[in-house]
Every structure is written in structure tokens, then in C-alpha cells.
Enzyme design. Sequence first.
Site, mmCIF file in Angstrom:
data_model
loop_
_atom_site.group_PDB
_atom_site.id
_atom_site.type_symbol
_atom_site.label_atom_id
_atom_site.label_comp_id
_atom_site.label_asym_id
_atom_site.label_seq_id
_atom_site.Cartn_x
_atom_site.Cartn_y
_atom_site.Cartn_z
ATOM 1 C CG HIS A 1 18.990 83.405 27.837
ATOM 2 N ND1 HIS A 1 18.773 82.126 28.314
ATOM 3 C CD2 HIS A 1 17.982 83.665 26.954
ATOM 4 C CE1 HIS A 1 17.684 81.637 27.746
ATOM 5 N NE2 HIS A 1 17.187 82.536 26.924
ATOM 6 N N GLY B 1 10.640 91.745 28.661
ATOM 7 C CA GLY B 1 9.637 90.680 28.651
ATOM 8 C C GLY B 1 8.830 90.632 29.930
ATOM 9 C CG HIS C 1 17.476 87.179 24.322
ATOM 10 N ND1 HIS C 1 17.063 88.014 25.329
ATOM 11 C CD2 HIS C 1 16.738 86.056 24.442
ATOM 12 C CE1 HIS C 1 16.110 87.414 26.022
ATOM 13 N NE2 HIS C 1 15.896 86.222 25.492
#
Length: 682
Positions: A50, A178, A282
Site C-alpha cells: 500500500h 477505515g 491504495h
Amino acid sequence: MGLDALNGTSDHMSTAQNPPAATATASLQDMATAIRALSMDGVQAANSGHPGMPMGMADVATVLFRDALKFDANDPAWPNRDRFVLSAGHGSMLLYALLHLTGYAGMTMDELRNFRQLGSKTAGHPEYGHAPGIETTTGPLGQGIANAVGMALSERLLSARVGSDLIDYHTYVIAGDGCLMEGISHEAISLAGHLKLGKLIVFWDDNSISIDGATSLSVSDNQLQRFAASGWNTIAVDGHDTAAIAAAIQKAKADSSKPWLIACKTIIGYGAPTKAGTAATHGSPLGADEIKGAREKLGWPYPPFEVPETILQAWRLVGSRGGALNTAWKAQFAKADAATRALIVGRDVTSIAATAVRDAKSAFAADTAKRATRVWSQMTLEKLVPALPELLGGSADLTPSNGTRTKHHTSIAPANFTANYLHYGVREHAMAAAMNGIALAGSFIPYGATFLVFTDYCRPSIRLSALMGQRVIYVMTHDSIGVGEDGPTHQPVEHLAALRAIPNLNVFRPADGMETAECWELALAATDRPSILALSRDAVARIRDDSPENLSAHGAYVLRATDKPRDVTLLATGTEVGIAVDAADILAKDGIHAAVVSMPSFELFAALSQDEQLKVLGDAPRVAVEAGVAQCWHQWLRKKDRFVGMSGFGASAPASKLYEHFGITAKAVADAARAAIKSEIP
């Protein structure tokens, strides 16, 4: 400065025409660009990872480490260091780059090159113990925030005991969208706000991107209002404006009345020419062409995994800056008394706990009353708590039912951090995760409680306790259909099996007061793993006399032997051990010689040699009885052996009626034993 830097209108970022020269003094933006370059190089080399978050949060991380974070890379375990938690653990290259650049031992450039490879220190998500400077294992989103709550709480509790001249640190967190969507974040921020943990500072990477695309697809919360409603201070900044970031940190450190959320508006994949600000950065490598373009845009003409000496030395200076503070702290620490030093750095409590348990067992030997094992546990704690000031208790709003508070406890509150018992509220998940943070902080031994059925609500954190090898003690009461009238929603049937399936977790289900006290001793002695104490609501009789030896330490032992060769062996845990004893009495009337084996811990028994196990289990047919499902028993039962227990959910009725209804009785065990013996006859 700011978000327009990507368009070339800011002096925040060096241009391709003016790269950071190896002979020039490194600027803050040069240092941040080093993080971005290493992050995209590591992910590209692994072809996995990521890159977006590390590239987007590089400015925030650089300001934090350069200007605010109190640490000494040469002494990662310094007790008074600030804690840095990367809750958004998927962006692990950010942390690995920081550890390498600041000079943590072992975090070499080769480790960065081996990102996500077998045996490397640089796992896909940060793993505690893999390398110095990794404060906790993160990756399951939201866990890091809740761990940080535990760390910040530990600082307040410890400082109240030993003084702020010895313990006075901040806990910093980088969290993503998140993390804040996960339910555990609500539990954690609510608890931190209630306790006014003002030295906890969370940086929210507000990049508006998730894996699926824009976060607007799934969430529209006003996070600043949400945190403010939970009692936090909040401030929003441009996450690429280094002056604004520095000012926000200074403001947060100057006002410790409440915890702080610093919302950092960032561009994910900052510097990537075509992918910045998109979900494409991402969770996937940028690709060779995009990295080439990013190098040009960021003004970084150096090959992969190469950092100019001037920039590296600027970072190494940051890593060593805390050395003088650490040296001064050690001089102060040396002047403290032995008890203070032991509380700060921890001590071996094995012998102290053994003495307290010895006293408890002696008292229990003279006690003929029938009591639930949760009550025997509370009576054991009455001996342990005064002997162990590092023992920190709590419950998720079930204190009277769990029996976790003693006469030696006082309640932790914003105005009372000298206390030793925490009311976690109905926040099982945050309780477990915060206890991980408390254990990781290194001073206290936390235990927390709820009903065993609600391990479902905190299982992810229990699993991480085991993965990190942390001594966290979970007191889980109401452990079977013996819960009774509350019904199947509150009656655990599959939970023992599910918990026993977690590696490096000791699950204890004691049968009476003696075993309960012994299991507490074993849980406190297990410094490299968490423990579950599964305790009953229903009362049990004492099944054995006192013994100088901790018999539960074997995991299983012969509770009742036979004077002739065994015809059958009855295996049981917890409240069902008494049923097995009664079944043996029934069988004895028919001339059947049944040995009874109590098995308080499968894990400890499994650690014995096969010969040692066979001495306990014997060669005769075996019948196991437990008020749960059979799955975990197949380790000890052979093809023709029998199991008496549950195969479905429970029901609402008095406990005694439920045991009869589901056939978990002495008669049923005796019948199963006769059938097992008969099946062995040719």
C-alpha cells in the site's frame, strides 16, 4: 505550502530541476520525500502493498518525528519514550522507512528491499517483536487506536504512581478512514474521551479514498463533530502544510485537558503524476512508469532504495536527538526506590503470585461451601491484588456478575488515576484492545471481564494478544448452558472450541476453587501469551483436596484413580468434572473401574510428551464430557471414544433442567462409558 504543491505552486516540494543535493543541508521536504521514495520502492519491489498512505502522510510523519516525538533510536525500550502507533497498518512502509531513516538497529535497507518477504522484519503489516520501534501489531483497522488508548491510560496511571518526573509521555496515532469506520473506534474514542486522556493525539489521514473508491460511497460522518461529541479536542489542517501541522501538534501538546484529533487533509499517493488522489494508489504498486514520473515530480533523481547521505544524516540526527533526554532520565530513574523501578520496567511476579495462590488454596481447603468458580476467582483475587500493585482489573459493565472487583480496588476516573480498577462500560472490543495497549506499555498486568459468550465481541483483540505474545488475562464468566434462564443468546456452546483454536492462547476452565486459584497462578506466570479464565455461574462442590503442587500446570491430571486396571477413562473440564465424578460412582456400583481426569487446560496438556499424556489418558476407552461442542475434543478422543455435550444451541430454563434436557448428566456419561467399553469387546 499545501495541497496545491502537486501543481507546482508551492515551495513545499523540491522540483526535478532542483533535487536535494548530496552536499546541501536537508530540508523538511527532502526528508519527507525520502519516506515517499522508500515507500513506493518497497511496495514495487514486493509487487504488493500500500504505497498511497505513506506517500500521503509523509509530511505529517516527518514533522512529528523531527519536531515533536520524544524517542531515542538507540534505546527503543526507553520507558518514558513517546509511543507512535500506526493504526492504519496497511501503510507499514511509512513506519519501516521511519525506523530505517532514524537509525533503529536491524532496520537496514536490505530489510526494506525485502518488504513482505518470508523471514523479513518488514511484514505486510507491522508486527510487534519483528523489529525495535514497532510498538504494536496493526493492520486489522481500528485496533491501533484502541491499543493507543491503553498506552495513554497506562501513562496516566503510572505517572500518578511514580511522578511525572519519571513518566510523562505522549501517545501518537496515525489512523485512516477505515480505522474510523470500524466499530471499535467508537468504543475507543468514547472511553478515551470519558477518561480525558489528554496526552493521546490522533492524526486522521483524511484522504477521502477507500479501496472501493471515494469514501463518499459508504460514509458521510463529520468526524470532527463525532470526536467532539465524545469529549475530544479537534483541529483540522492541510496535511501537506508543514507549518500548520507543526502548529497543530504544539497546540495539542499545550492543552492536555482532553485527547486530540488532528484531521489532516491529504492526497493519497502524493507525488504520483497520474494516480495521486485515487484508489489506484491504495493497495497496489504504482508501476515502473508511475514511479519514474513520481521521481521526476518529487525531484528525487536517485535510484531505488538510495538516500543521499545529507538527507540520511538529517534523519539520523532526529533519531539520536532524544539520547540526552534519555541519559538524564536514567539518572533520575537510578535514584528511585526499588518498588518504583520495578513498577516502571516490570518484574517477575511468579513467586509472589505463587505465594498468594498458596494462601488462597489453604483457605479453600477448609471451606466446604459450594460456590461458582467466578466466586472462587474473586476470592483468589482478594489474595492477589494486595500482593501485586501492577495488577490492573476491570470489567465491561459486568463487575458484580464477573466477580472481578475486590475490597482492595478503587475506581479509575479522570480525577483519580491512582486507582486500580477500570469500568470499561459496554465496550468489550475496546476493553480487550486497550488491555493489549496496557500490556505493551510494559508496566501493568491487565485483566478484564465479560461473559464468555461475548468473546465474540472482542475476539479480534484476543487473537492479537496471542499473536503479540502479551500477558493479558481475560476473565470470562457464565461459561456454559449453566447460565440458565438468560437463554441461548447468553449461553456459550461453541466458544471454548473457538478460543482453543487460537494459537498461543491458554484457555483455562477450572473445576473448583483449587483449580481456579491454580489457573490464576498459571495465567500470571505466562509472560509470553494471554489467558482465558472460563468460569461458571453455577455453584460447584470442591472436587479435590489441597496439594502443594499446582496440578493444573500439567493441563490435565488424574483426579480419581482406580485401584485396578481401568475399564474406562472419563475426561472433563469445569463444572462437568463433578458430573464425571458422579458417573464414576455409578459405574463403580456395577464393578466398572472408571478413572476421572480433570483437564483445565488443553494447551498445557498438549505441551507434554506423548508418554506423559498417555500416563494420564490411559489405554482404556475414553468418554469426554463438557457443556460445549465436541470439535476441540477430537485431539484426545479416538474413533470409538465417546463425547457427551452440546451439538446445538441452548435454551431458556433453570440450569439443572437444561443439563437434564440436553443429556449432560452423570447417567448419560455412565451410559456412554458402558457403550464405549462394549464397543471394544471383539
